[in-house]
Design an enzyme around this catalytic site. Sequence first.
Site, PDB file in Angstrom:
ATOM      1  N   CYS A   2     -49.159 -86.151  98.389  1.00 37.53           N
ATOM      2  CA  CYS A   2     -49.234 -87.247  97.428  1.00 37.53           C
ATOM      3  C   CYS A   2     -49.868 -86.723  96.128  1.00 37.53           C
ATOM      4  O   CYS A   2     -50.815 -85.944  96.167  1.00 37.53           O
ATOM      5  CB  CYS A   2     -50.043 -88.445  97.902  1.00 37.53           C
ATOM      6  SG  CYS A   2     -49.390 -89.203  99.376  1.00 37.53           S
ATOM      7  N   ARG A  27     -45.801 -82.674  95.186  1.00 34.93           N
ATOM      8  CA  ARG A  27     -46.759 -83.005  96.236  1.00 34.93           C
ATOM      9  C   ARG A  27     -46.219 -84.080  97.189  1.00 34.93           C
ATOM     10  O   ARG A  27     -46.847 -84.403  98.189  1.00 34.93           O
ATOM     11  CB  ARG A  27     -48.067 -83.513  95.606  1.00 34.93           C
ATOM     12  CG  ARG A  27     -48.747 -82.487  94.734  1.00 34.93           C
ATOM     13  CD  ARG A  27     -50.050 -83.035  94.210  1.00 34.93           C
ATOM     14  NE  ARG A  27     -51.000 -83.228  95.272  1.00 34.93           N
ATOM     15  CZ  ARG A  27     -51.975 -82.390  95.589  1.00 34.93           C
ATOM     16  NH1 ARG A  27     -52.123 -81.273  94.900  1.00 34.93           N
ATOM     17  NH2 ARG A  27     -52.802 -82.655  96.575  1.00 34.93           N
ATOM     18  N   TRP A  76     -45.964 -88.997  99.669  1.00 31.45           N
ATOM     19  CA  TRP A  76     -45.375 -88.336 100.843  1.00 31.45           C
ATOM     20  C   TRP A  76     -45.798 -89.201 102.015  1.00 31.45           C
ATOM     21  O   TRP A  76     -46.972 -89.257 102.364  1.00 31.45           O
ATOM     22  CB  TRP A  76     -45.928 -86.910 100.973  1.00 31.45           C
ATOM     23  CG  TRP A  76     -45.233 -86.107 102.026  1.00 31.45           C
ATOM     24  CD1 TRP A  76     -44.086 -85.377 101.884  1.00 31.45           C
ATOM     25  CD2 TRP A  76     -45.644 -85.924 103.389  1.00 31.45           C
ATOM     26  NE1 TRP A  76     -43.758 -84.775 103.072  1.00 31.45           N
ATOM     27  CE2 TRP A  76     -44.687 -85.095 104.018  1.00 31.45           C
ATOM     28  CE3 TRP A  76     -46.713 -86.395 104.154  1.00 31.45           C
ATOM     29  CZ2 TRP A  76     -44.776 -84.712 105.354  1.00 31.45           C
ATOM     30  CZ3 TRP A  76     -46.799 -86.023 105.492  1.00 31.45           C
ATOM     31  CH2 TRP A  76     -45.841 -85.185 106.070  1.00 31.45           C
ATOM     32  N   ASN A 100     -54.636 -90.680  98.262  1.00 32.13           N
ATOM     33  CA  ASN A 100     -54.081 -89.491  98.906  1.00 32.13           C
ATOM     34  C   ASN A 100     -54.969 -89.196 100.105  1.00 32.13           C
ATOM     35  O   ASN A 100     -56.187 -89.170  99.974  1.00 32.13           O
ATOM     36  CB  ASN A 100     -54.103 -88.318  97.910  1.00 32.13           C
ATOM     37  CG  ASN A 100     -53.694 -87.003  98.556  1.00 32.13           C
ATOM     38  OD1 ASN A 100     -53.059 -86.991  99.606  1.00 32.13           O
ATOM     39  ND2 ASN A 100     -54.068 -85.901  97.925  1.00 32.13           N
ATOM     40  N   GLY A 101     -54.366 -88.985 101.277  1.00 31.58           N
ATOM     41  CA  GLY A 101     -55.142 -88.682 102.478  1.00 31.58           C
ATOM     42  C   GLY A 101     -54.743 -89.607 103.612  1.00 31.58           C
ATOM     43  O   GLY A 101     -53.698 -90.274 103.542  1.00 31.58           O
ATOM     44  N   GLU A 479     -40.161 -64.417 106.746  1.00 32.65           N
ATOM     45  CA  GLU A 479     -40.332 -65.170 105.512  1.00 32.65           C
ATOM     46  C   GLU A 479     -38.968 -65.544 104.915  1.00 32.65           C
ATOM     47  O   GLU A 479     -38.758 -66.676 104.478  1.00 32.65           O
ATOM     48  CB  GLU A 479     -41.179 -64.356 104.519  1.00 32.65           C
ATOM     49  CG  GLU A 479     -41.275 -64.902 103.105  1.00 32.65           C
ATOM     50  CD  GLU A 479     -41.781 -66.341 103.014  1.00 32.65           C
ATOM     51  OE1 GLU A 479     -42.278 -66.879 104.003  1.00 32.65           O
ATOM     52  OE2 GLU A 479     -41.617 -66.943 101.932  1.00 32.65           O
ATOM     53  N   LYS A 483     -37.535 -69.289 104.182  1.00 33.52           N
ATOM     54  CA  LYS A 483     -37.032 -69.675 102.853  1.00 33.52           C
ATOM     55  C   LYS A 483     -35.655 -70.304 102.966  1.00 33.52           C
ATOM     56  O   LYS A 483     -35.374 -71.343 102.401  1.00 33.52           O
ATOM     57  CB  LYS A 483     -36.973 -68.410 101.995  1.00 33.52           C
ATOM     58  CG  LYS A 483     -37.320 -68.553 100.567  1.00 33.52           C
ATOM     59  CD  LYS A 483     -38.789 -68.493 100.265  1.00 33.52           C
ATOM     60  CE  LYS A 483     -39.601 -69.511 100.964  1.00 33.52           C
ATOM     61  NZ  LYS A 483     -41.021 -69.260 100.948  1.00 33.52           N
ATOM     62  N   GLU A 486     -35.720 -73.812 104.742  1.00 33.65           N
ATOM     63  CA  GLU A 486     -36.329 -74.934 104.022  1.00 33.65           C
ATOM     64  C   GLU A 486     -35.511 -75.393 102.822  1.00 33.65           C
ATOM     65  O   GLU A 486     -35.499 -76.578 102.509  1.00 33.65           O
ATOM     66  CB  GLU A 486     -37.794 -74.679 103.662  1.00 33.65           C
ATOM     67  CG  GLU A 486     -38.060 -73.767 102.506  1.00 33.65           C
ATOM     68  CD  GLU A 486     -39.554 -73.569 102.218  1.00 33.65           C
ATOM     69  OE1 GLU A 486     -40.307 -74.539 102.204  1.00 33.65           O
ATOM     70  OE2 GLU A 486     -39.939 -72.408 101.985  1.00 33.65           O
ATOM     71  N   HIS A 502     -32.779 -59.796 124.832  1.00 38.43           N
ATOM     72  CA  HIS A 502     -33.571 -60.505 125.838  1.00 38.43           C
ATOM     73  C   HIS A 502     -33.340 -62.009 125.772  1.00 38.43           C
ATOM     74  O   HIS A 502     -34.178 -62.777 126.219  1.00 38.43           O
ATOM     75  CB  HIS A 502     -35.051 -60.152 125.671  1.00 38.43           C
ATOM     76  CG  HIS A 502     -35.288 -58.680 125.806  1.00 38.43           C
ATOM     77  ND1 HIS A 502     -35.266 -58.036 127.028  1.00 38.43           N
ATOM     78  CD2 HIS A 502     -35.476 -57.722 124.871  1.00 38.43           C
ATOM     79  CE1 HIS A 502     -35.465 -56.742 126.839  1.00 38.43           C
ATOM     80  NE2 HIS A 502     -35.590 -56.521 125.533  1.00 38.43           N
ATOM     81  N   LYS A 601     -45.330 -79.763  98.523  1.00 39.19           N
ATOM     82  CA  LYS A 601     -45.890 -78.458  98.151  1.00 39.19           C
ATOM     83  C   LYS A 601     -47.258 -78.236  98.780  1.00 39.19           C
ATOM     84  O   LYS A 601     -47.577 -77.132  99.201  1.00 39.19           O
ATOM     85  CB  LYS A 601     -45.987 -78.399  96.625  1.00 39.19           C
ATOM     86  CG  LYS A 601     -46.518 -77.089  96.073  1.00 39.19           C
ATOM     87  CD  LYS A 601     -45.483 -76.014  96.177  1.00 39.19           C
ATOM     88  CE  LYS A 601     -45.959 -74.662  95.684  1.00 39.19           C
ATOM     89  NZ  LYS A 601     -45.089 -73.594  96.193  1.00 39.19           N
TER      90      LYS A 601
END
Length: 606
Positions: A2, A27, A76, A100-101, A479, A483, A486, A502, A601
């Site tokens: 947020c 955010r 968010w 926010n939280g 990584e 990338k 996402e 395996h 983010k």
Amino acid sequence: MCGIIGYTGSEDVKEILLDALELLEYRGYDSAGIAVKEEKTGETKVCKCAGRVSDLRMICETEKLLSTCGIGHTRWATHGGVNDSNAHPHRCGRVTLVHNGIIENYRELASDSGLTDKLVSETDSEVVAALLNYYYKDDPKEAIKKTVKRLTGTFALVILFEDCPDVIYSVRNVSPIVATLCKEGAMLASDLTALCRFTNEYFVVPEYHILELHKDHIVMTDFDDHVVEPEFLTVDWQLNAAGKNGYPFYMEKEIMEQPLAIEQTIRGRIVHGLPDFTADGVPDHIFTDCDRICIVACGTAMHAGLVAQALVKSIIHMHIDVELASEFMYSDPVIDEKTLVIAVSQSGETIDTLEALKYAKKRGATCLSVINVKGSSIARESDYVLYTCAGPEIAVASTKAYTTQLSVFYLMTAKMAQLRGIFTEEETLCFIRELERTPDTIKEVLESRKEIHIVAKKVLSAKDLFMIGRGLDHSALLEGSLKLKEVSYIHSEAYASGELKHGPIALITQDTPVVAAATQEKLLSKELSNIREVKSRGADVLLFIKKALAGNLDQEYEVITLPDMRDEFMVLPTSVALQLLAYYVSSDKGFDVDKPRNLAKVVTVE
Ligand code: M6R
């Protein structure tokens, strides 16, 4: 998560809030809203909607909002679905707020105080607005103190009280708030990106302090009403007014910025050709006093830690663990006074990493962090900090933060090897000279981006994809795979090539392209055998290979050659090539590359 903004001053607040929300949208981007104090009537007017800031902007255009004081939020979703009524700001009686939280005890608070009937949304945040309104008897600070004492959880609250024209109140626990006073007025925000346009001076609001923003001054008090002077910090970030600098997405801009970001990160930490952290105030003894290292981080930052682990293991021969920060304190980690705990984070606000660090500190470990955002919570909790100099990273997918984190780890490895007598001075100089070549090597990869774009088209229609490599290539592919998944929503898994047989090879068909990396000379022949195995099962292979190793390759692969560096450093050009691959797949599919679905983010909820 947020994004929060508050402004009171001389300018038209609507534009300031909307512009800031666009910068903070990374955010969280489920919904957005603003509340402003009407200039003439002093009334608080709220505009909000599910959707993006651009949707909110359209709604606001139809509203007459004459005001110079207001607050804004980009959400968010945690409690309650994505809809207009769950969007912030929330108003209850004479109180309007953004949050926010997470308020963990919101249900009990609502029922214990008989507030349940007053609520129109499903959010924990609205309960706080109702509670503040319940306690508000014309003294905002008393209402804040009484309310906050009853909250369990994390919060950054920014509040407008109906009878306090032009004043914004704020209080926080864990969730960040930064603030500033500049010629245009007083402002606060969840992070710096929203303030950089106005000033490079800011301060972090301490936890459990009440901040009052007035048009031309700021007052901060603790809960005993003592005035506390803000501790201003200076940031050297320049948020380019043109935003994306001509690029269609921040992700592309940030990929292209990597040579400079790396150069800025290592410059100043190389003195007479040798690694030197004196200017950072990081003493050498922390690298020799420890008998083990533990890296804690999440996502991309954790992947940077995996590269550090491979380097330290192979060069220093030392015990080093990499822990997912979210699992760390629940896994009974072996931590004591002889452990150097390294927290890695772009934002410096990731709550899992912050909590892991606090836990390690309690167990007596020395805590060093590698952080991009100055003055962030993790930086402030750490004994020592090495800042990366990536500048603001806006795209949700991390790129330049990762390669600058790697650069710090190369410096650190060289420093440890030198201090522990593993490298001679000549060997250290030589290692650092190779690191100094990185910006130019990455420029070469960036120059070949058209080639990578062409290759990216081969995987556009894939539903599933595998990435395979050995040693450091495997670390780079973990990584690269994150990338790709996402930003392109292709299901992608990175495997150590030897592991394929395996189990996962059962999934390889002509419909599962395989991205392979081969940059480690000692592992080349084994890697090429593994690549042949997937090719034999029908997979199309995209091979990223170090130029010097690309001699006698089978013709049947799509080959992208990478500029030569020492094998230990090849993870840098490989990662940049994989970032470009992910970027082009996403943009060719027409996605909003910078704001992948469901992500934010900065992850400030556990
Ligand atoms: O701000 P941090 O570096 O602590 O963030 C950690 C992760 O959330 C972050 O790296 C995430 O994995 C990125 N979106 C990946 O691109």
